[in-house]
Design a protein around this motif. Structure first.
Motif, PDB file in Angstrom:
ATOM      1  N   PHE A  67       0.848  -1.183   0.000  1.00 60.47           N
ATOM      2  CA  PHE A  67       0.000   0.000   0.000  1.00 60.47           C
ATOM      3  C   PHE A  67       0.888   1.238   0.000  1.00 60.47           C
ATOM      4  O   PHE A  67       1.937   1.263   0.651  1.00 60.47           O
ATOM      5  CB  PHE A  67      -0.898   0.034   1.239  1.00 60.47           C
ATOM      6  CG  PHE A  67      -1.584   1.359   1.439  1.00 60.47           C
ATOM      7  CD1 PHE A  67      -2.639   1.730   0.627  1.00 60.47           C
ATOM      8  CD2 PHE A  67      -1.156   2.239   2.415  1.00 60.47           C
ATOM      9  CE1 PHE A  67      -3.261   2.961   0.791  1.00 60.47           C
ATOM     10  CE2 PHE A  67      -1.768   3.469   2.587  1.00 60.47           C
ATOM     11  CZ  PHE A  67      -2.830   3.827   1.777  1.00 60.47           C
ATOM     12  N   GLY A  68       0.464   2.262  -0.717  1.00 62.04           N
ATOM     13  CA  GLY A  68       1.205   3.517  -0.727  1.00 62.04           C
ATOM     14  C   GLY A  68       0.274   4.702  -0.881  1.00 62.04           C
ATOM     15  O   GLY A  68      -0.833   4.573  -1.400  1.00 62.04           O
ATOM     16  N   ASP A  69       0.750   5.826  -0.417  1.00 62.79           N
ATOM     17  CA  ASP A  69      -0.005   7.066  -0.461  1.00 62.79           C
ATOM     18  C   ASP A  69       0.898   8.138  -1.071  1.00 62.79           C
ATOM     19  O   ASP A  69       2.027   8.320  -0.605  1.00 62.79           O
ATOM     20  CB  ASP A  69      -0.419   7.439   0.965  1.00 62.79           C
ATOM     21  CG  ASP A  69      -1.335   8.629   1.020  1.00 62.79           C
ATOM     22  OD1 ASP A  69      -0.993   9.671   0.414  1.00 62.79           O
ATOM     23  OD2 ASP A  69      -2.373   8.529   1.683  1.00 62.79           O
ATOM     24  N   SER A  70       0.407   8.833  -2.074  1.00 62.95           N
ATOM     25  CA  SER A  70       1.240   9.831  -2.738  1.00 62.95           C
ATOM     26  C   SER A  70       1.552  11.024  -1.836  1.00 62.95           C
ATOM     27  O   SER A  70       2.563  11.689  -2.027  1.00 62.95           O
ATOM     28  CB  SER A  70       0.586  10.316  -4.036  1.00 62.95           C
ATOM     29  OG  SER A  70      -0.680  10.887  -3.766  1.00 62.95           O
ATOM     30  N   ASP A  71       0.707  11.295  -0.844  1.00 66.30           N
ATOM     31  CA  ASP A  71       0.986  12.389   0.089  1.00 66.30           C
ATOM     32  C   ASP A  71       2.140  12.027   1.027  1.00 66.30           C
ATOM     33  O   ASP A  71       3.008  12.850   1.298  1.00 66.30           O
ATOM     34  CB  ASP A  71      -0.251  12.736   0.917  1.00 66.30           C
ATOM     35  CG  ASP A  71      -1.354  13.351   0.064  1.00 66.30           C
ATOM     36  OD1 ASP A  71      -1.033  13.951  -0.984  1.00 66.30           O
ATOM     37  OD2 ASP A  71      -2.529  13.218   0.446  1.00 66.30           O
ATOM     38  N   VAL A 115     -10.567  -0.709 -11.319  1.00 67.08           N
ATOM     39  CA  VAL A 115      -9.578   0.270 -10.865  1.00 67.08           C
ATOM     40  C   VAL A 115      -8.459   0.255 -11.900  1.00 67.08           C
ATOM     41  O   VAL A 115      -8.006  -0.825 -12.297  1.00 67.08           O
ATOM     42  CB  VAL A 115      -9.036  -0.088  -9.464  1.00 67.08           C
ATOM     43  CG1 VAL A 115      -7.896   0.808  -9.058  1.00 67.08           C
ATOM     44  CG2 VAL A 115     -10.152  -0.009  -8.429  1.00 67.08           C
ATOM     45  N   PRO A 116      -8.005   1.428 -12.353  1.00 64.84           N
ATOM     46  CA  PRO A 116      -6.966   1.455 -13.387  1.00 64.84           C
ATOM     47  C   PRO A 116      -5.663   0.805 -12.929  1.00 64.84           C
ATOM     48  O   PRO A 116      -5.263   0.940 -11.770  1.00 64.84           O
ATOM     49  CB  PRO A 116      -6.731   2.944 -13.657  1.00 64.84           C
ATOM     50  CG  PRO A 116      -7.733   3.694 -12.876  1.00 64.84           C
ATOM     51  CD  PRO A 116      -8.424   2.759 -11.947  1.00 64.84           C
ATOM     52  N   TYR A 148      -8.164  -0.267   1.584  1.00 67.73           N
ATOM     53  CA  TYR A 148      -7.135   0.777   1.532  1.00 67.73           C
ATOM     54  C   TYR A 148      -7.553   1.993   0.700  1.00 67.73           C
ATOM     55  O   TYR A 148      -6.751   2.903   0.498  1.00 67.73           O
ATOM     56  CB  TYR A 148      -5.820   0.189   1.012  1.00 67.73           C
ATOM     57  CG  TYR A 148      -5.168  -0.711   2.031  1.00 67.73           C
ATOM     58  CD1 TYR A 148      -4.337  -0.184   3.011  1.00 67.73           C
ATOM     59  CD2 TYR A 148      -5.415  -2.078   2.031  1.00 67.73           C
ATOM     60  CE1 TYR A 148      -3.746  -1.007   3.967  1.00 67.73           C
ATOM     61  CE2 TYR A 148      -4.832  -2.904   2.992  1.00 67.73           C
ATOM     62  CZ  TYR A 148      -4.008  -2.361   3.952  1.00 67.73           C
ATOM     63  OH  TYR A 148      -3.431  -3.170   4.899  1.00 67.73           O
ATOM     64  N   ASP A 149      -8.793   1.994   0.203  1.00 68.51           N
ATOM     65  CA  ASP A 149      -9.300   3.104  -0.615  1.00 68.51           C
ATOM     66  C   ASP A 149      -8.388   3.416  -1.799  1.00 68.51           C
ATOM     67  O   ASP A 149      -8.191   4.582  -2.167  1.00 68.51           O
ATOM     68  CB  ASP A 149      -9.484   4.376   0.230  1.00 68.51           C
ATOM     69  CG  ASP A 149     -10.547   4.219   1.295  1.00 68.51           C
ATOM     70  OD1 ASP A 149     -11.573   3.569   1.000  1.00 68.51           O
ATOM     71  OD2 ASP A 149     -10.348   4.733   2.417  1.00 68.51           O
ATOM     72  N   ALA A 150      -7.826   2.384  -2.405  1.00 58.52           N
ATOM     73  CA  ALA A 150      -6.899   2.562  -3.520  1.00 58.52           C
ATOM     74  C   ALA A 150      -7.646   3.011  -4.776  1.00 58.52           C
ATOM     75  O   ALA A 150      -8.730   2.505  -5.072  1.00 58.52           O
ATOM     76  CB  ALA A 150      -6.140   1.269  -3.797  1.00 58.52           C
ATOM     77  N   VAL A 151      -7.047   3.956  -5.484  1.00 60.82           N
ATOM     78  CA  VAL A 151      -7.654   4.452  -6.720  1.00 60.82           C
ATOM     79  C   VAL A 151      -6.890   3.992  -7.962  1.00 60.82           C
ATOM     80  O   VAL A 151      -7.374   4.151  -9.079  1.00 60.82           O
ATOM     81  CB  VAL A 151      -7.790   5.988  -6.716  1.00 60.82           C
ATOM     82  CG1 VAL A 151      -8.736   6.436  -5.617  1.00 60.82           C
ATOM     83  CG2 VAL A 151      -6.447   6.656  -6.580  1.00 60.82           C
TER      84      VAL A 151
END
Length: 159
Positions: free
Chosen positions: A17-21, A87-88, A50-53
């Motif tokens: 999991f990762g977050d760009s912020d 999801v893309p 994880y609310d991944a987009v």
């Protein structure tokens, strides 16, 4: 933006999991592949949890940049996930990520079975971290294959 990173193998899928912020990727789990329906359900649950987009999928390529049999299998699998999870998917060069993941776990003291248990998730985190770093630096996306996968696939097969 929140992402899942996948390191797709024949028997297991490492997930990170990762977050760009925050710009950090963390190993999450390893999904043991059973059949596409169960794999899709497991990945759908992770995307939701994880609310991944977007999903960043490691694309295995030969050192000379060409695609082999494994790359084609990963593309097929990831396209199926993309369609069913809605999801893309972005393909990302994964050359040497397993080596880097192995070295990281060995430095942390893991050996044998303990090393292998989380290796796929750590490899997924390495792939995703590389992607996040490239986005933070705003440099050309030289490791991303995105829509060029089909073009690259045709070039490597001589079409």
């Amino acid at each position: 933006m929140k992402y899942l990173g996948l390191d797709v193998g024949d028997r297991r899928v490492g997930v990170a999991f990762g977050d760009s912020d925050l710009r950090i990727a963390t190993p999450v789990t390893v999904v043991v592949r059973r059949n596409i329906e169960q794999d899709v359900q497991a990945i759908t649950n992770l995307v939701r949890d994880y609310d991944a987009v977007k999903i960043i999928v490691g694309l295995p390529r030969h050192m000379n940049g060409t695609q082999g049999v494994q790359a084609k299998a990963v593309i097929e699998y990831a396209r199926e996930i993309e369609t069913r999870v809605n999801v893309p998917v972005i393909f990302w060069d994964e050359r040497l990520t397993t080596l880097e993941a192995t070295q990281r776990t060995q430095r942390a003291g893991a050996r044998g079975k303990k090393l292998r248990q989380g290796l796929d998730a750590i490899a997924a985190a390495v792939i995703l971290q590389d992607y996040l770093d490239s986005q933070a630096n705003e440099k050309p996306n030289s490791n991303s294959f995105g829509d060029d996968v089909d073009r690259l696939d045709n070039e490597s097969s001589g079409m």
